[in-house]
Design an enzyme around this catalytic site. Structure first.
Site, PDB file in Angstrom:
ATOM      1  N   TYR A  76       5.930  30.147  29.111  1.00  0.00           N
ATOM      2  CA  TYR A  76       6.901  30.845  28.240  1.00  0.00           C
ATOM      3  C   TYR A  76       6.825  32.373  28.415  1.00  0.00           C
ATOM      4  O   TYR A  76       7.637  33.111  27.860  1.00  0.00           O
ATOM      5  CB  TYR A  76       6.675  30.517  26.756  1.00  0.00           C
ATOM      6  CG  TYR A  76       6.770  29.053  26.374  1.00  0.00           C
ATOM      7  CD1 TYR A  76       7.281  28.098  27.248  1.00  0.00           C
ATOM      8  CD2 TYR A  76       6.358  28.613  25.122  1.00  0.00           C
ATOM      9  CE1 TYR A  76       7.352  26.760  26.894  1.00  0.00           C
ATOM     10  CE2 TYR A  76       6.431  27.276  24.758  1.00  0.00           C
ATOM     11  CZ  TYR A  76       6.918  26.354  25.659  1.00  0.00           C
ATOM     12  OH  TYR A  76       6.989  25.029  25.288  1.00  0.00           O
ATOM     13  N   LEU A 127      14.649  19.824  16.330  1.00  0.00           N
ATOM     14  CA  LEU A 127      15.999  19.993  15.757  1.00  0.00           C
ATOM     15  C   LEU A 127      17.073  19.674  16.801  1.00  0.00           C
ATOM     16  O   LEU A 127      18.232  20.053  16.632  1.00  0.00           O
ATOM     17  CB  LEU A 127      16.169  21.436  15.261  1.00  0.00           C
ATOM     18  CG  LEU A 127      15.133  21.882  14.211  1.00  0.00           C
ATOM     19  CD1 LEU A 127      15.237  23.376  13.942  1.00  0.00           C
ATOM     20  CD2 LEU A 127      15.327  21.090  12.917  1.00  0.00           C
ATOM     21  N   ILE A 131       7.473  21.247  15.598  1.00  0.00           N
ATOM     22  CA  ILE A 131       7.306  22.680  15.918  1.00  0.00           C
ATOM     23  C   ILE A 131       8.665  23.343  16.168  1.00  0.00           C
ATOM     24  O   ILE A 131       8.953  23.783  17.279  1.00  0.00           O
ATOM     25  CB  ILE A 131       6.360  22.864  17.127  1.00  0.00           C
ATOM     26  CG1 ILE A 131       6.746  21.930  18.300  1.00  0.00           C
ATOM     27  CG2 ILE A 131       4.912  22.603  16.726  1.00  0.00           C
ATOM     28  CD1 ILE A 131       5.999  22.245  19.611  1.00  0.00           C
ATOM     29  N   ASN A 156      13.317  26.382   7.477  1.00  0.00           N
ATOM     30  CA  ASN A 156      12.590  25.287   8.121  1.00  0.00           C
ATOM     31  C   ASN A 156      11.213  25.046   7.490  1.00  0.00           C
ATOM     32  O   ASN A 156      10.640  23.971   7.653  1.00  0.00           O
ATOM     33  CB  ASN A 156      12.444  25.555   9.626  1.00  0.00           C
ATOM     34  CG  ASN A 156      13.785  25.551  10.341  1.00  0.00           C
ATOM     35  OD1 ASN A 156      14.774  25.042   9.808  1.00  0.00           O
ATOM     36  ND2 ASN A 156      13.828  26.108  11.543  1.00  0.00           N
TER      37      ASN A 156
HETATM   38  N1  LIG Z   1       5.963  20.688  25.763  1.00  0.00           N
HETATM   39  C1  LIG Z   1       7.183  20.865  26.243  1.00  0.00           C
HETATM   40  O1  LIG Z   1       7.509  20.465  27.371  1.00  0.00           O
HETATM   41  C2  LIG Z   1       8.196  21.555  25.386  1.00  0.00           C
HETATM   42  C3  LIG Z   1       9.555  21.548  25.761  1.00  0.00           C
HETATM   43  C4  LIG Z   1      10.461  22.182  24.923  1.00  0.00           C
HETATM   44  C5  LIG Z   1      10.026  22.805  23.758  1.00  0.00           C
HETATM   45  N2  LIG Z   1       8.691  22.833  23.440  1.00  0.00           N
HETATM   46  C6  LIG Z   1       8.187  23.492  22.191  1.00  0.00           C
HETATM   47  O2  LIG Z   1       8.924  22.985  21.082  1.00  0.00           O
HETATM   48  C7  LIG Z   1       9.518  24.076  20.386  1.00  0.00           C
HETATM   49  C8  LIG Z   1      10.796  23.647  19.705  1.00  0.00           C
HETATM   50  O3  LIG Z   1      11.730  23.122  20.624  1.00  0.00           O
HETATM   51  P1  LIG Z   1      13.044  23.922  21.083  1.00  0.00           P
HETATM   52  O4  LIG Z   1      12.775  25.358  21.023  1.00  0.00           O
HETATM   53  O5  LIG Z   1      13.458  23.321  22.375  1.00  0.00           O
HETATM   54  O6  LIG Z   1      14.183  23.478  20.067  1.00  0.00           O
HETATM   55  P2  LIG Z   1      14.403  23.243  18.495  1.00  0.00           P
HETATM   56  O7  LIG Z   1      13.292  23.802  17.693  1.00  0.00           O
HETATM   57  O8  LIG Z   1      14.784  21.803  18.346  1.00  0.00           O
HETATM   58  O9  LIG Z   1      15.737  24.068  18.266  1.00  0.00           O
HETATM   59  C9  LIG Z   1      15.787  25.467  18.381  1.00  0.00           C
HETATM   60  C10 LIG Z   1      17.253  25.878  18.275  1.00  0.00           C
HETATM   61  O10 LIG Z   1      17.769  25.452  17.021  1.00  0.00           O
HETATM   62  C11 LIG Z   1      18.238  26.567  16.266  1.00  0.00           C
HETATM   63  N3  LIG Z   1      17.753  26.361  14.886  1.00  0.00           N
HETATM   64  C12 LIG Z   1      16.529  26.634  14.358  1.00  0.00           C
HETATM   65  N4  LIG Z   1      16.451  26.260  13.071  1.00  0.00           N
HETATM   66  C13 LIG Z   1      17.656  25.731  12.756  1.00  0.00           C
HETATM   67  C14 LIG Z   1      18.194  25.180  11.573  1.00  0.00           C
HETATM   68  N5  LIG Z   1      17.474  25.082  10.449  1.00  0.00           N
HETATM   69  N6  LIG Z   1      19.483  24.729  11.596  1.00  0.00           N
HETATM   70  C15 LIG Z   1      20.221  24.822  12.725  1.00  0.00           C
HETATM   71  N7  LIG Z   1      19.770  25.340  13.893  1.00  0.00           N
HETATM   72  C16 LIG Z   1      18.492  25.788  13.904  1.00  0.00           C
HETATM   73  C17 LIG Z   1      17.663  27.790  16.931  1.00  0.00           C
HETATM   74  O11 LIG Z   1      18.617  28.830  16.930  1.00  0.00           O
HETATM   75  P3  LIG Z   1      18.310  30.288  16.293  1.00  0.00           P
HETATM   76  O12 LIG Z   1      17.211  30.891  17.108  1.00  0.00           O
HETATM   77  O13 LIG Z   1      19.620  30.958  16.436  1.00  0.00           O
HETATM   78  O14 LIG Z   1      17.906  30.028  14.869  1.00  0.00           O
HETATM   79  C18 LIG Z   1      17.460  27.340  18.377  1.00  0.00           C
HETATM   80  O15 LIG Z   1      18.631  27.540  19.139  1.00  0.00           O
HETATM   81  C19 LIG Z   1       9.695  25.114  21.487  1.00  0.00           C
HETATM   82  O16 LIG Z   1       9.992  26.388  20.992  1.00  0.00           O
HETATM   83  C20 LIG Z   1       8.380  25.001  22.203  1.00  0.00           C
HETATM   84  O17 LIG Z   1       7.353  25.664  21.483  1.00  0.00           O
HETATM   85  C21 LIG Z   1       7.782  22.195  24.226  1.00  0.00           C
END
Ligand SMILES: NC(=O)c1ccc[n+]([C@@H]2O[C@H](COP(=O)([O-])OP(=O)(O)OC[C@H]3O[C@@H](n4cnc5c(N)ncnc54)[C@H](OP(=O)(O)O)[C@@H]3O)[C@@H](O)[C@H]2O)c1
Length: 282
Positions: free
Chosen positions: A50, A192, A230, A242
């Site tokens: 990241y 999410l 997360i 959240n």
């Molecule tokens: N191990 C792996 O391979 C892997 C892969 C992917 C992710 N991850 C980890 O998992 C974490 C979370 O996954 P992610 O970042 O892919 O996606 P996520 O948390 O499912 O979604 C994030 C997105 O949703 C929006 N959001 C946040 N809160 C919201 C709410 N209450 N209502 C509506 N929209 C909302 C955010 O936009 P805004 O910023 O505009 O609020 C952002 O665009 C990552 O940050 C990372 O740490 C790990």
């Protein structure tokens, strides 16, 4: 640790709600990590790939210096990138990650399973990193059940979580069962569905009953399964939204309604090595 819900794995209390930092620029990561800790989050997720580990460490230090949290009350996870799965490469990155963060991480994960180098070499090195004090615990990310079992059979230390994609549009019953059998846990990434939950009619309807948003319903649905979630956001207001999920409960019927949203094509990030296969759920 605090009084928010935790899952205890191999004697480690891991907060069920964490804060993700994928795709956050270093500037946003520092600001949002400090803000998340001020709000009350006690679990932060990052990864070498990241390119924000140093900023995440700065955000934690900002919150500690402001008196919002003590370092020992934060569960901090980072991950070994797939190009560093050979013994020397893994130990080098583990040292580099700890130096960038400025803290020993609580949990160090293998980011995605690979066939080469062997599981024996990579898990041996991950255990060495733990033995050398470069992390407190170790675990996996994106391992299907067969590889999860194989990895735990090889690893001397407990693999305390397997971090995988999970949200209302995916079924994960088999991997959740495997984690239980192994005495481990599941951490949901993209909990999410990368924001897709916001417009979901079922989640909106369930939320209206409780005075909650679709995001809050989704995160509650995850932690009620004892799954770690997360979510990531770049916005202070959403970080607070959240986190506000500890004062209501979904009924068994509401839990089932969310489970029923799963669909065969619900996966968002399928970067698994073609040598491996996700558990067959359909
Ligand atoms: N191990 C792996 O391979 C892997 C892969 C992917 C992710 N991850 C980890 O998992 C974490 C979370 O996954 P992610 O970042 O892919 O996606 P996520 O948390 O499912 O979604 C994030 C997105 O949703 C929006 N959001 C946040 N809160 C919201 C709410 N209450 N209502 C509506 N929209 C909302 C955010 O936009 P805004 O910023 O505009 O609020 C952002 O665009 C990552 O940050 C990372 O740490 C790990």
């Amino acid at each position: 640790m605090t009084d928010q819900p935790v899952i205890t794995v191999d004697g480690n209390a891991i907060p069920l709600l964490g804060f993700g930092t994928w795709n956050l620029t270093p500037e946003d990561a520092r600001r949002m990590v400090a803000e998340a800790l001020r709000i009350g989050y006690r679990h932060i997720d990052t990864a070498w790939i990241y390119h924000n580990e140093a900023a995440v460490g700065d955000g934690i230090r900002d919150a500690v210096e402001a008196g919002h949290v003590a370092r020992d009350d934060v569960w901090l996870t980072t991950k070994i990138w797939v190009q560093h799965f050979d013994r020397d490469g893994l130990l080098k990155q583990a040292r580099e990650s700890a130096a960038s963060l400025g803290f020993t991480p609580d949990l160090l994960l293998l980011h995605w399973p690979k066939t080469d180098p062997s599981f024996e070499e990579t898990l041996g090195a991950l255990n060495e990193a733990k033995d050398q004090g470069l992390t407190r615990t170790i675990g996996l990310s994106n391992f299907p059940s067969a590889e999860f079992r194989k990895a735990q059979a090889i690893s001397k230390a407990a693999l305390v979580t397997n971090q995988v994609e999970y949200h209302p549009y995916l079924k994960l019953s088999k991997l959740i069962e495997t984690a239980k059998e192994l005495g481990s846990s599941i951490t949901a990434w993209s909990p999410l569905a990368q924001g897709q939950i916001a417009d979901d009619a079922t989640l909106i309807e369930i939320g209206q009953v409780h005075g909650k948003t679709p995001g809050q319903v989704t995160l509650r649905w995850l932690i009620q399964q004892n799954v770690i979630a997360i979510p990531r956001t770049s916005k202070e207001s959403r970080a607070a939204e959240n986190f506000d999920i500890f004062d209501f409960e979904l009924s068994a019927e509401e839990m089932d309604r969310v489970h029923a949203l799963a669909r065969p094509d619900g996966r968002l990030g399928d970067w698994i090595d073609p040598a491996f296969q996700w558990d067959r759920e359909w």
